[in-house]
Each structure stands twice: as C-alpha cells, then as structure tokens.
Design an enzyme around this catalytic site. Structure first.
Site, PDB file in Angstrom:
ATOM      1  N   GLU A  82       0.976  -1.136  -0.042  1.00 15.91           N
ATOM      2  CA  GLU A  82       0.060   0.069   0.130  1.00 15.91           C
ATOM      3  C   GLU A  82       1.026   1.223   0.047  1.00 15.91           C
ATOM      4  OE1 GLU A  82      -3.999  -1.187   2.538  1.00 15.91           O
ATOM      5  OE2 GLU A  82      -2.270  -1.129   3.752  1.00 15.91           O
ATOM      6  N   CYS A  83       0.553   2.029  -0.907  1.00  9.48           N
ATOM      7  CA  CYS A  83       1.332   3.397  -0.885  1.00  9.48           C
ATOM      8  C   CYS A  83       2.653   3.611  -0.761  1.00  9.48           C
ATOM      9  CB  CYS A  83       0.580   4.284   0.087  1.00  9.48           C
ATOM     10  SG  CYS A  83       0.721   6.044  -0.007  1.00  9.48           S
TER      11      CYS A  83
END
EC number: 6.3.5.11
Length: 473
Positions: free
Chosen positions: A333-334
């Site tokens: 994620e991210c």
C-alpha cells in the site's frame, strides 16, 4: 448493555488544537493510573500512533466511511473493553463530512456512540463571540451532546475570565479548561501531518511535557466525570471477528515494520492472524536475515525519508524482487508500492528501489492524491474479488511515472490497463484513474483499505499464502 466511559474531542477545523488536547489528556490520565483506550476518527495513521504512545495502548481508527455502520459500535465495544475511559479524537471540523448533510462527520460518530463531546475552540482575539460559536455548535444538530469546551490560545487572566463568563452564562456550556498560547508546536510537522515518532528522539519527554500543560490548565476530574456520564451502549450488532478460520496450518507472512514503512491499522494485522497467518516483522532498511516467508505485507509510510538507505540495501531489494518473481503473495500500500517500483525520485535525485514494477515514483511539493476513494475491482487478483467496490483512502505526495533509461533516454513503457486491478470511481490512483498494479501474486496500490471494511481481504491473502506454501513443498 455495556458501560463504557467515553468522550469525543472535537474542533471547529483542523489546527484547532485537538491533537495536543487528546495527547495530553491520554498521557495525563494514563500517568494517573487509568486504563485509557484512545481512538482516532478518520483514516489517519500518524495521529493514531502518537495517541497510542500517549495512552500506552494502541489506538483504533473509527472511520464511518471505511467501515460499515454496524462495525463501528462493534469495534468500539471490543477495543474499549477492560478500560477505564476511551478518548476519541475527531478530525476536521466537528460537522465536516462527506456532503452537505455532514455524513461521516465527527458529530455523526459521536451520535453513533452516544458519546459526550468536548469542543476545543481557538479563542485568539475573541471574547463574547466565543459564546455565540459555542451556542451555535450546541444547537446545530439534534442529538449532539456538547458537554463542555476547552479554550485554546488564551491570552491572560482577564481574557480568560471574560471568556468563561460569556460562554457559561450565554451559551450554557461549562468551560473545562483554558490553554495558554504555546510558542511552537511541541511535535514537529512534515508534509503529511505530524512527524513520525520513528523520526523523533525523546518521545516520552515530548508527551510528558504536553501532559503537564494539560494538567495545569484543564480540569481532568471533570473530564473523567463527563465521560462516566455517557449512557450504556447496547450489545454489538455483529461480532468484530467471525469464528476462527483455517485448518490449523499457519502460513508465515512478513510485515515490514521500520522507519520507512509503518502505516498499518492494527485490525489489518489482527485480521490476518485470525484468518490463520503467523506474522513476523521484517525490515527493508537493514541487512538482518529474513525467515522463510509465505507472504509479504508492505504498508505505507515515509520511504522518501529513507530513500538513500533503501537504495543502498541492495541485498534486500534483490531479495524482494526475486520473491515477487517466484510468485510469493505480496500486498503493498502506498509507500510499499513506491518501494516496489524501479526507483524513487526525491529532490531531483533518483534512488533505485526493488524493481518489481516498471514505474518510478517522484515526490512532489503538493499532494497528488488526498481523501477517501472508491475503487472497483476489475481484474483477477489473489486479494479482492472482481466486482467488489473497495472503500479506501489516499494520501500521497508522490506520483507514478515511466522510468527513464540510461542518460535520460526512453526507458520501460508504462504498464497498460491490463496490469491494473482497480478502476477508481472516486480518487486518483496511479495512472489515468487506475490503481492496483499486479504481477504474478504481487498487488500494489496507492489505495489504503481497512480490514473491517474489506472483510474478504485477510482470508484471500492467507489462502494465497497457503497455496504458495504448498507449491514450495
């Protein structure tokens, strides 16, 4: 029915002083021997982590957008059990939500939890007008229990006396404390909010200093008394966690936890464990050997602050790339996605990363994705069924670009639409409204999810890890 002393701390806007008040109350009450459970309204990781340090217990995020309505009271009851008091820090302005009706606002959360609200109000260059503001807040929405107000940035005894008399006599709301002007923020800020405690030395003195200010200027006994007046809550409409799953086999999933990547909702990791996984911490910053893994979870964080160290750790970069090529289930994620790209550009300097995906991310001066997101799953992947709409959020200053070749010439072509599993219905994503880059069993997205809002995710991740484990035997 369930007795849960609780209080929501709200402001008129960001920057009103909610975080300082929340941290100081949590720290002071914990130091006095109370068992304090902190909560953060909204998707914020950093404030939640500071709250956890202040209270000595992990903070849970209560987000009316990310979580289905029935999950919020269930999660609150589960996390606040065996605690003396729960402190819930709001976000933005008290009535600010997703729309003009104020859906998903701090006020809406307070009503959901039948929690008394304490408003913190910046009283800079204000006297009687403060009473009008407080009276307006108290009457604005039915069902809001505005139990008290704390005034921030007060100038001196005369200013405080007038403020107290005006608010209590004209608005009918008790003043619980008055904070002086603080010359500088005791917690330095960065481009994504408060600076990570992982980048701070001497965290305890910072929190103890904030607690001292709160003890000296806020009536903590009245704060606790108001929390204890909160009505009992009915039993949870649904259990937070289903019955134990799995057949006893426990695949090993590595979770990257270091100064580069540390944005995780505790419930995401708990969901993986309850689905049958054994979680082990690993780092992409040092050369400590990793155990044999059946899966890898890379959360968000600040890889840009550690870019040189990440780039210099060639053995781990090569190891992660080899694991992805071998089909290890990897979920990122991210910040975790940024690490899986070819490189990361910070202030014009290119730093090579793991090279799992043929893209580079560049840190920008302004946010490139900010706010809640809706992402429809449009392609097969190990983690999210096609057709599912994921409720998530984005908060990134980086943007996704093609990687240049040597001497600045053309490099690898950008991935085509077939490489993306998510189509953004709200939000930015990576490229052209697409998110969720996939290759083999690796999935990476700017979109952050909460396990309680995507209850399929943990089961699917663990199932993929079990399948990988079996294939390696």
């Amino acid at each position: 029915m369930n007795y849960r002393p609780r209080l929501v701390l709200a402001g008129l806007s960001g920057g009103a002083g909610k975080t300082i008040l929340s941290l100081g109350i949590c720290r002071a009450l914990a130091a006095a021997g109370l068992r304090v459970r902190p909560f953060k309204k909204g998707p914020d990781y950093i404030d939640a982590a500071w709250l956890g340090l202040a209270a000595g217990r992990d903070a849970a995020n209560l987000d009316p957008f990310l979580l289905p309505p029935e999950r919020i009271p269930s999660l609150f009851l589960e996390k606040s059990a065996d605690c003396d008091i729960s402190i819930i820090e709001g976000n933005r302005g008290i009535f600010d939500g997703m729309d003009v009706a104020g859906s998903c606002s701090t006020a809406a959360l307070a009503r959901t939890l039948a929690a008394p609200v304490v408003l913190i109000l910046d009283a800079t260059k204000m006297t009687r007008t403060a009473a009008a503001i407080v009276a307006g807040v108290a009457a604005f929405e039915p069902g809001l229990n505005l139990a008290g107000v704390v005034l921030n940035r007060t100038a001196g005894p005369r200013h405080r006396d007038i403020l107290r008399e005006a608010i209590e006599s004209l608005a009918g709301v008790p003043v619980l404390g008055m904070l002086p002007k603080i010359s500088e923020n005791p917690i330095p800020e960065r481009h994504m909010g408060l600076m990570s405690m992982r980048e701070q030395s001497g965290v305890d003195p910072i929190l103890d200093g904030i607690a001292a200010v709160i003890r000296d200027n806020v009536d903590l006994d009245r704060i606790v008394a108001l929390a204890r007046l909160a009505p009992d809550l009915p039993d949870a409409p649904a259990p937070v966690w289903p019955a134990p799953r799995g057949d006893g086999r426990r695949p090993v999933i590595g979770v990257v936890r270091d100064a580069a990547l540390w944005f995780y909702y505790p419930e995401n990791c708990e969901a993986l464990e309850r689905a049958g996984a054994k979680l082990v911490p690993v780092s992409i910053l040092n050369d400590a050997p990793w155990p044999a893994l059946d899966g890898l979870y890379l959360g968000g964080g600040f890889p840009e602050t550690q870019a040189a160290t990440l780039a210099g750790n060639l053995p781990v970069r090569e190891h992660v790339r080899a694991l992805a090529a071998a089909g290890l289930p990897i979920y990122a994620e991210c910040g975790g996605f940024m690490y899986l790209g070819q490189g990361l550009v910070v202030d014009g300097t290119y730093y090579p990363m793991a090279g799992v995906f043929p893209v580079t991310t560049t840190l920008c001066a302004r946010p490139q994705g900010l706010g809640y997101s809706l992402a429809r799953v449009v392609r097969d992947n190990p983690y999210h069924p096609v057709g599912t709409v994921l409720r998530g959020h984005e908060f990134h200053y980086s943007k996704c670009q093609a990687t240049l070749g040597s001497c600045g010439g053309p490099g690898a072509a950008l991935p085509g639409p077939e490489a993306f599993a998510l189509a953004m219905e709200r939000g930015v994503g990576m490229l052209g409204g697409l998110d969720g880059l996939t290759t083999a069993n690796t999935f990476a997205a700017y979109t952050h999810i909460h396990a309680d809002g995507a209850p399929h995710w943990a089961d699917h991740f663990v199932a993929a890890a079990l399948a990988y484990s079996q294939s390696c035997r």
